[in-house]
Design an enzyme around this catalytic site. Structure first.
Site, PDB file in Angstrom:
ATOM      1  N   ARG A 195      26.684  59.954  19.871  1.00 30.75           N
ATOM      2  CA  ARG A 195      26.468  61.345  19.432  1.00 30.75           C
ATOM      3  C   ARG A 195      27.815  61.907  19.035  1.00 30.75           C
ATOM      4  O   ARG A 195      28.226  61.825  17.893  1.00 30.75           O
ATOM      5  CB  ARG A 195      25.785  62.149  20.557  1.00 30.75           C
ATOM      6  N   SER A 239      24.703  65.637  27.113  1.00 28.15           N
ATOM      7  CA  SER A 239      24.444  64.368  26.447  1.00 28.15           C
ATOM      8  C   SER A 239      23.021  63.880  26.750  1.00 28.15           C
ATOM      9  O   SER A 239      22.298  63.422  25.859  1.00 28.15           O
ATOM     10  CB  SER A 239      25.481  63.346  26.927  1.00 28.15           C
ATOM     11  N   THR A 271      28.252  53.988  29.290  1.00 31.95           N
ATOM     12  CA  THR A 271      27.913  52.561  29.468  1.00 31.95           C
ATOM     13  C   THR A 271      28.131  51.764  28.179  1.00 31.95           C
ATOM     14  O   THR A 271      28.647  50.646  28.219  1.00 31.95           O
ATOM     15  CB  THR A 271      26.432  52.408  29.895  1.00 31.95           C
ATOM     16  N   ARG A 318      31.369  60.620  34.764  1.00 29.56           N
ATOM     17  CA  ARG A 318      31.733  61.594  33.732  1.00 29.56           C
ATOM     18  C   ARG A 318      31.445  62.992  34.243  1.00 29.56           C
ATOM     19  O   ARG A 318      30.565  63.157  35.119  1.00 29.56           O
ATOM     20  CB  ARG A 318      30.865  61.282  32.493  1.00 29.56           C
ATOM     21  N   HIS A 375      21.756  51.038  35.612  1.00 32.25           N
ATOM     22  CA  HIS A 375      21.876  52.429  36.085  1.00 32.25           C
ATOM     23  C   HIS A 375      21.423  52.541  37.547  1.00 32.25           C
ATOM     24  O   HIS A 375      21.379  53.635  38.093  1.00 32.25           O
ATOM     25  CB  HIS A 375      20.999  53.361  35.238  1.00 32.25           C
ATOM     26  N   GLY A 427      30.806  61.690  21.478  1.00 34.61           N
ATOM     27  CA  GLY A 427      31.841  60.901  22.150  1.00 34.61           C
ATOM     28  C   GLY A 427      33.084  61.714  22.464  1.00 34.61           C
ATOM     29  O   GLY A 427      34.203  61.206  22.374  1.00 34.61           O
TER      30      GLY A 427
HETATM   31  P1  A3P Z   1      27.793  62.200  23.950  1.00 36.66           P
HETATM   32  O1  A3P Z   1      26.319  62.409  23.911  1.00 36.66           O
HETATM   33  O2  A3P Z   1      28.505  63.240  24.759  1.00 36.66           O
HETATM   34  O3  A3P Z   1      28.401  62.040  22.609  1.00 36.66           O
HETATM   35  P2  A3P Z   1      25.800  55.847  27.523  1.00 36.66           P
HETATM   36  O4  A3P Z   1      26.348  54.781  26.677  1.00 36.66           O
HETATM   37  O5  A3P Z   1      26.099  55.653  28.978  1.00 36.66           O
HETATM   38  O6  A3P Z   1      24.356  56.098  27.238  1.00 36.66           O
HETATM   39  O7  A3P Z   1      26.590  57.180  27.159  1.00 36.66           O
HETATM   40  C1  A3P Z   1      26.408  57.784  25.899  1.00 36.66           C
HETATM   41  C2  A3P Z   1      27.553  58.739  25.684  1.00 36.66           C
HETATM   42  O8  A3P Z   1      28.758  57.987  25.435  1.00 36.66           O
HETATM   43  C3  A3P Z   1      27.340  59.602  24.448  1.00 36.66           C
HETATM   44  O9  A3P Z   1      28.054  60.808  24.713  1.00 36.66           O
HETATM   45  C4  A3P Z   1      28.012  58.765  23.369  1.00 36.66           C
HETATM   46  O10 A3P Z   1      28.347  59.471  22.213  1.00 36.66           O
HETATM   47  C5  A3P Z   1      29.255  58.301  24.131  1.00 36.66           C
HETATM   48  N1  A3P Z   1      29.857  57.090  23.561  1.00 36.66           N
HETATM   49  C6  A3P Z   1      29.245  55.999  23.038  1.00 36.66           C
HETATM   50  N2  A3P Z   1      30.152  55.100  22.627  1.00 36.66           N
HETATM   51  C7  A3P Z   1      31.367  55.630  22.876  1.00 36.66           C
HETATM   52  C8  A3P Z   1      32.709  55.180  22.658  1.00 36.66           C
HETATM   53  N3  A3P Z   1      32.962  54.010  22.093  1.00 36.66           N
HETATM   54  N4  A3P Z   1      33.717  55.989  23.049  1.00 36.66           N
HETATM   55  C9  A3P Z   1      33.472  57.179  23.639  1.00 36.66           C
HETATM   56  N5  A3P Z   1      32.232  57.663  23.862  1.00 36.66           N
HETATM   57  C10 A3P Z   1      31.186  56.903  23.491  1.00 36.66           C
END
Ligand code: A3P
Length: 278
Positions: A244, A115, A23, A107, A83, A246
């Site tokens: 985290r 995650s 998101t 995903r 969500h 990504g």
């Molecule tokens: P990981 O924990 O696998 O690294 P959300 O934004 O829906 O809460 O999702 C968080 C997940 O998206 C985390 O995954 C985070 O690191 C990853 N994320 C956040 N920004 C991102 C970006 N710009 N590109 C790719 N993944 C990203």
């Protein structure tokens, strides 16, 4: 509550996803795309505020601040992240007859689980017993999650996207990782703001991809300073917890073969006949 307090406009676009599916990333991509004529990439608001502050969460606003008069002041198209499951929205919003749109990002559930577990460990109150990975795995597989079972969440939006592709765009985190420019063009066209040939030639697509990349967003000063996002439970989640690794496939560092097989077989059984593969 959404039925009583939220009045959708035909131009609204809702970014929807199960938690930890990307998101934050999509917030940045959609905001930068919708407002690309207003800002320079060198001095973009995303650099100063990050994607959360400029793209409201429908869930927390609706639940904490209703009636939400600030929504009326948002520029068009209004962008909201949520969500909520598709079936929780009123028919006035989900019916193909209404003009507002939904962008859904899904995903690989194995990466979602990893995650989500890390995220929950970080935001969980220190007064509570820490949640073990095995416990988190069992709950996830049994469909016990904050926004309902992962598979049902995905399937509802998938079916809606199949029935009304002009109303629901279904994206995959892994596809955006692999071909960000291709997916961004798809997103812009769906939002009703396709990139012109001139913009493409001028590198606008690549600029947006770079602005919204994990490397850029996770290193923004604002994300290190300790501000945060107020969730619908009143909890403030620090920005840094939205970044985290990504990456795709981090589950390989955590799941045993047996665990992988169980999640994959749930996915296969749940999605059977739907045409959806992850
Ligand atoms: P990981 O924990 O696998 O690294 P959300 O934004 O829906 O809460 O999702 C968080 C997940 O998206 C985390 O995954 C985070 O690191 C990853 N994320 C956040 N920004 C991102 C970006 N710009 N590109 C790719 N993944 C990203």
């Amino acid at each position: 509550m959404i039925h009583d307090y939220f009045h959708p406009l035909s131009t609204d676009i809702f970014l929807t996803a199960f938690m930890r599916c990307g998101t934050t990333w999509l917030r940045a991509l959609m905001f930068a795309t919708a407002n690309r004529h207003l800002y320079k990439f060198s001095d973009h608001p995303i650099h100063h505020t990050g994607p959360h502050a400029i793209f409201p969460s429908l869930d927390s606003k609706i639940l904490l601040e209703y009636p939400v008069s600030t929504f009326d002041r948002l520029p068009s198209p209004r962008l909201f992240a949520t969500h909520f499951a598709h079936s929780l929205f009123p028919i006035s919003m989900t019916s193909p007859l209404s003009a507002c749109k939904f962008v859904y990002v899904c995903r690989d559930p194995k990466d979602v689980l990893i995650s989500k577990w890390h995220f929950m460990c970080k935001i969980r109150s220190e007064e509570l017993t820490p949640i073990s990975f095995n416990e988190a795995y069992e709950l996830f597989c049994n469909g016990v999650s904050e926004f309902g079972p992962y598979w049902d969440h995905v399937l509802e939006y998938w079916k809606a996207s199949q029935e009304s592709p002009e109303k629901v765009l279904f994206l995959k985190y892994e596809d955006i990782k692999r071909e960000p420019s291709v997916e961004l063009k798809k997103l812009a066209a769906f939002m009703g703001m396709p990139f012109t040939a001139e913009e493409e030639k001028g590198g606008v697509v690549e600029e947006i991809v770079k602005l919204c990349s994990f490397e850029n967003l996770s290193n923004l000063e604002v994300h290190k300073e300790g501000g945060g996002v107020q969730t619908f439970t009143q909890l403030v989640v620090e920005y840094k917890n939205y970044f985290r690794k990504g990456t795709v496939g981090d589950w390989k560092n955590y799941l045993t073969e047996e665990m992988r097989e169980r999640i994959d077989s749930i996915t296969e059984a749940k999605f059977k006949g739907s045409g959806l593969t992850l």
